[in-house]
Scaffold this motif. Structure first.
Motif, PDB file in Angstrom:
ATOM      1  N   VAL A 150       0.843  -1.207   0.000  1.00  0.00           N
ATOM      2  CA  VAL A 150       0.000   0.000   0.000  1.00  0.00           C
ATOM      3  C   VAL A 150       0.871   1.247   0.000  1.00  0.00           C
ATOM      4  CG1 VAL A 150      -1.735   1.291   1.280  1.00  0.00           C
ATOM      5  CG2 VAL A 150      -1.887  -1.193   1.154  1.00  0.00           C
ATOM      6  N   LEU A 151       1.894   1.262   0.843  1.00  0.00           N
ATOM      7  CA  LEU A 151       2.807   2.398   0.884  1.00  0.00           C
ATOM      8  C   LEU A 151       3.999   2.132  -0.039  1.00  0.00           C
ATOM      9  CD1 LEU A 151       2.921   3.351   4.669  1.00  0.00           C
ATOM     10  CD2 LEU A 151       1.774   4.566   2.828  1.00  0.00           C
ATOM     11  N   ASP A 152       4.376   3.152  -0.734  1.00  0.00           N
ATOM     12  CA  ASP A 152       5.515   3.057  -1.638  1.00  0.00           C
ATOM     13  C   ASP A 152       6.786   2.729  -0.834  1.00  0.00           C
ATOM     14  OD1 ASP A 152       7.848   4.529  -3.241  1.00  0.00           O
ATOM     15  OD2 ASP A 152       6.222   3.984  -4.618  1.00  0.00           O
ATOM     16  N   PRO A 153       7.694   1.895  -1.372  1.00  0.00           N
ATOM     17  CA  PRO A 153       8.931   1.562  -0.645  1.00  0.00           C
ATOM     18  C   PRO A 153       9.744   2.788  -0.242  1.00  0.00           C
ATOM     19  CG  PRO A 153       8.657   0.114  -2.529  1.00  0.00           C
ATOM     20  CD  PRO A 153       7.570   1.136  -2.610  1.00  0.00           C
ATOM     21  N   GLN A 154       9.730   3.826  -1.060  1.00  0.00           N
ATOM     22  CA  GLN A 154      10.454   5.054  -0.717  1.00  0.00           C
ATOM     23  C   GLN A 154       9.855   5.707   0.528  1.00  0.00           C
ATOM     24  OE1 GLN A 154      13.239   6.130  -2.200  1.00  0.00           O
ATOM     25  NE2 GLN A 154      13.362   7.795  -0.702  1.00  0.00           N
ATOM     26  N   VAL A 155       8.514   5.683   0.620  1.00  0.00           N
ATOM     27  CA  VAL A 155       7.843   6.248   1.794  1.00  0.00           C
ATOM     28  C   VAL A 155       8.199   5.430   3.026  1.00  0.00           C
ATOM     29  CG1 VAL A 155       5.587   6.741   2.827  1.00  0.00           C
ATOM     30  CG2 VAL A 155       5.964   7.188   0.399  1.00  0.00           C
ATOM     31  N   LEU A 156       8.187   4.101   2.885  1.00  0.00           N
ATOM     32  CA  LEU A 156       8.551   3.243   4.014  1.00  0.00           C
ATOM     33  C   LEU A 156       9.987   3.491   4.466  1.00  0.00           C
ATOM     34  CD1 LEU A 156       6.879  -0.153   3.012  1.00  0.00           C
ATOM     35  CD2 LEU A 156       6.269   1.341   4.902  1.00  0.00           C
ATOM     36  N   ARG A 157      10.885   3.666   3.514  1.00  0.00           N
ATOM     37  CA  ARG A 157      12.281   3.921   3.850  1.00  0.00           C
ATOM     38  C   ARG A 157      12.423   5.239   4.608  1.00  0.00           C
ATOM     39  NH1 ARG A 157      14.284   3.902  -1.060  1.00  0.00           N
ATOM     40  NH2 ARG A 157      13.980   1.670  -1.248  1.00  0.00           N
ATOM     41  N   THR A 158      11.670   6.258   4.175  1.00  0.00           N
ATOM     42  CA  THR A 158      11.706   7.558   4.846  1.00  0.00           C
ATOM     43  C   THR A 158      11.175   7.457   6.272  1.00  0.00           C
ATOM     44  OG1 THR A 158      11.351   8.635   2.706  1.00  0.00           O
ATOM     45  CG2 THR A 158      10.963   9.966   4.668  1.00  0.00           C
ATOM     46  N   LEU A 159      10.081   6.683   6.451  1.00  0.00           N
ATOM     47  CA  LEU A 159       9.525   6.519   7.788  1.00  0.00           C
ATOM     48  C   LEU A 159      10.499   5.793   8.713  1.00  0.00           C
ATOM     49  CD1 LEU A 159       5.800   5.581   7.019  1.00  0.00           C
ATOM     50  CD2 LEU A 159       6.660   7.716   7.974  1.00  0.00           C
ATOM     51  N   VAL A 160      11.225   4.811   8.169  1.00  0.00           N
ATOM     52  CA  VAL A 160      12.218   4.095   8.973  1.00  0.00           C
ATOM     53  C   VAL A 160      13.365   5.023   9.357  1.00  0.00           C
ATOM     54  CG1 VAL A 160      13.948   2.243   8.896  1.00  0.00           C
ATOM     55  CG2 VAL A 160      11.622   1.810   8.087  1.00  0.00           C
ATOM     56  N   ASP A 161      13.792   5.865   8.412  1.00  0.00           N
ATOM     57  CA  ASP A 161      14.890   6.795   8.683  1.00  0.00           C
ATOM     58  C   ASP A 161      14.501   7.858   9.710  1.00  0.00           C
ATOM     59  OD1 ASP A 161      16.434   5.385   6.905  1.00  0.00           O
ATOM     60  OD2 ASP A 161      16.125   6.797   5.232  1.00  0.00           O
ATOM     61  N   GLN A 189      12.083   7.683  12.303  1.00  0.00           N
ATOM     62  CA  GLN A 189      11.127   6.996  13.176  1.00  0.00           C
ATOM     63  C   GLN A 189      10.575   7.897  14.270  1.00  0.00           C
ATOM     64  OE1 GLN A 189      12.271   3.236  14.800  1.00  0.00           O
ATOM     65  NE2 GLN A 189      13.112   2.495  12.864  1.00  0.00           N
ATOM     66  N   LEU A 190      11.452   8.658  14.924  1.00  0.00           N
ATOM     67  CA  LEU A 190      11.008   9.506  16.035  1.00  0.00           C
ATOM     68  C   LEU A 190      10.012  10.571  15.545  1.00  0.00           C
ATOM     69  CD1 LEU A 190      11.202  10.246  19.020  1.00  0.00           C
ATOM     70  CD2 LEU A 190      13.109  11.761  18.438  1.00  0.00           C
ATOM     71  N   ALA A 191      10.352  11.229  14.434  1.00  0.00           N
ATOM     72  CA  ALA A 191       9.444  12.265  13.888  1.00  0.00           C
ATOM     73  C   ALA A 191       8.120  11.647  13.438  1.00  0.00           C
ATOM     74  CB  ALA A 191      10.124  12.980  12.721  1.00  0.00           C
ATOM     75  N   ALA A 192       8.189  10.440  12.846  1.00  0.00           N
ATOM     76  CA  ALA A 192       6.963   9.776  12.391  1.00  0.00           C
ATOM     77  C   ALA A 192       6.070   9.422  13.578  1.00  0.00           C
ATOM     78  CB  ALA A 192       7.311   8.526  11.593  1.00  0.00           C
ATOM     79  N   ARG A 193       6.672   8.940  14.664  1.00  0.00           N
ATOM     80  CA  ARG A 193       5.883   8.589  15.855  1.00  0.00           C
ATOM     81  C   ARG A 193       5.255   9.823  16.487  1.00  0.00           C
ATOM     82  NH1 ARG A 193      10.066   4.222  18.515  1.00  0.00           N
ATOM     83  NH2 ARG A 193       9.611   2.538  17.044  1.00  0.00           N
ATOM     84  N   ILE A 194       6.054  10.896  16.587  1.00  0.00           N
ATOM     85  CA  ILE A 194       5.507  12.140  17.157  1.00  0.00           C
ATOM     86  C   ILE A 194       4.367  12.666  16.284  1.00  0.00           C
ATOM     87  CG2 ILE A 194       6.038  14.561  17.654  1.00  0.00           C
ATOM     88  CD1 ILE A 194       8.835  13.622  18.533  1.00  0.00           C
ATOM     89  N   GLY A 195       4.576  12.618  14.974  1.00  0.00           N
ATOM     90  CA  GLY A 195       3.516  13.069  14.054  1.00  0.00           C
ATOM     91  C   GLY A 195       2.259  12.232  14.197  1.00  0.00           C
TER      92      GLY A 195
END
Length: 198
Positions: A51-62, A64-70
């Motif tokens: 569902v999510l593009d691999p590039q988006v997944l890679r960005t979320l992994v890189d 992680q803290l900002a994604a969790r706070i968001g």
């Protein structure tokens, strides 16, 4: 823009209706998009991909803290928005009190309960009306009235309406000092009395 009669007929749920319609349309569009994706309209292999593009997944992994706070902030915003809707829906309906002759400085404040009791009492004096209930709605600047009438069996509805309009509602407007009093009238016809078989 709603008409005065519409405002009198029922409590305004405009905000709730708009939100429900918007949410429903978004979910419908998502559903149609998912169906089209499944049928291969966007390409044969697209339905099998993540569902999510691999590039988006890679960005979320890189990040992680900002994604969790968001995600936490977004969840809190949605929670606050949902609670606001719940409290707005559950709040009691406003029944305005009306000030008579406020320009003179010594105006009289008439409560909504007193107004509706007087109107209901007047309506019950109309021949054919067995019971009446009135409710003031709206606000002080634009009051409206809901009037429920229970009619006796065999009552001439046209005659009752004429009497209510010519007498009860005219007296209410004159007493309150308003030119217009939008009114929604609900009529309920009484059932014929049952005969006991001896």
């Amino acid at each position: 823009m709603t008409s005065p009669a519409t405002r009198a007929a029922a409590r305004s749920y405009g905000g709730e209706r708009a939100l429900t319609m918007t949410t429903g349309l978004l979910l419908l569009l998502l559903g149609v998009g998912a169906a089209l994706l499944g049928y291969g309209v966007f390409g044969e292999g697209r339905a099998a991909r993540a569902v999510l593009d691999p590039q988006v997944l890679r960005t979320l992994v890189d990040w992680q803290l900002a994604a969790r706070i968001g995600a936490i902030v977004l969840g809190l915003v949605l929670l606050a928005f949902g609670l606001r809707i719940v409290f707005a829906t559950l709040r009691p309906e406003h029944h305005p009190d009306l000030a008579l002759n406020p320009t003179r400085g010594h105006g009289v404040l008439v409560t909504a309960g007193a107004i509706t009791e007087a109107i209901a009492t007047d309506a019950e004096q109309v021949p054919g009306v067995s019971k009446a209930r009135a409710t003031m709605v709206g606000d002080e600047e634009e009051p409206a009235l809901r009037l429920s009438l229970w009619l006796e069996d065999g009552t001439d509805v046209k005659q009752v309406w004429r009497e209510v309009d010519d007498t009860v509602l005219r007296q209410a407007r004159e007493s309150l000092g308003v030119d217009h009093l939008p009114t929604a009238v609900r009529l309920e016809l009484g059932a014929a009395q049952r005969q006991r078989v001896r």
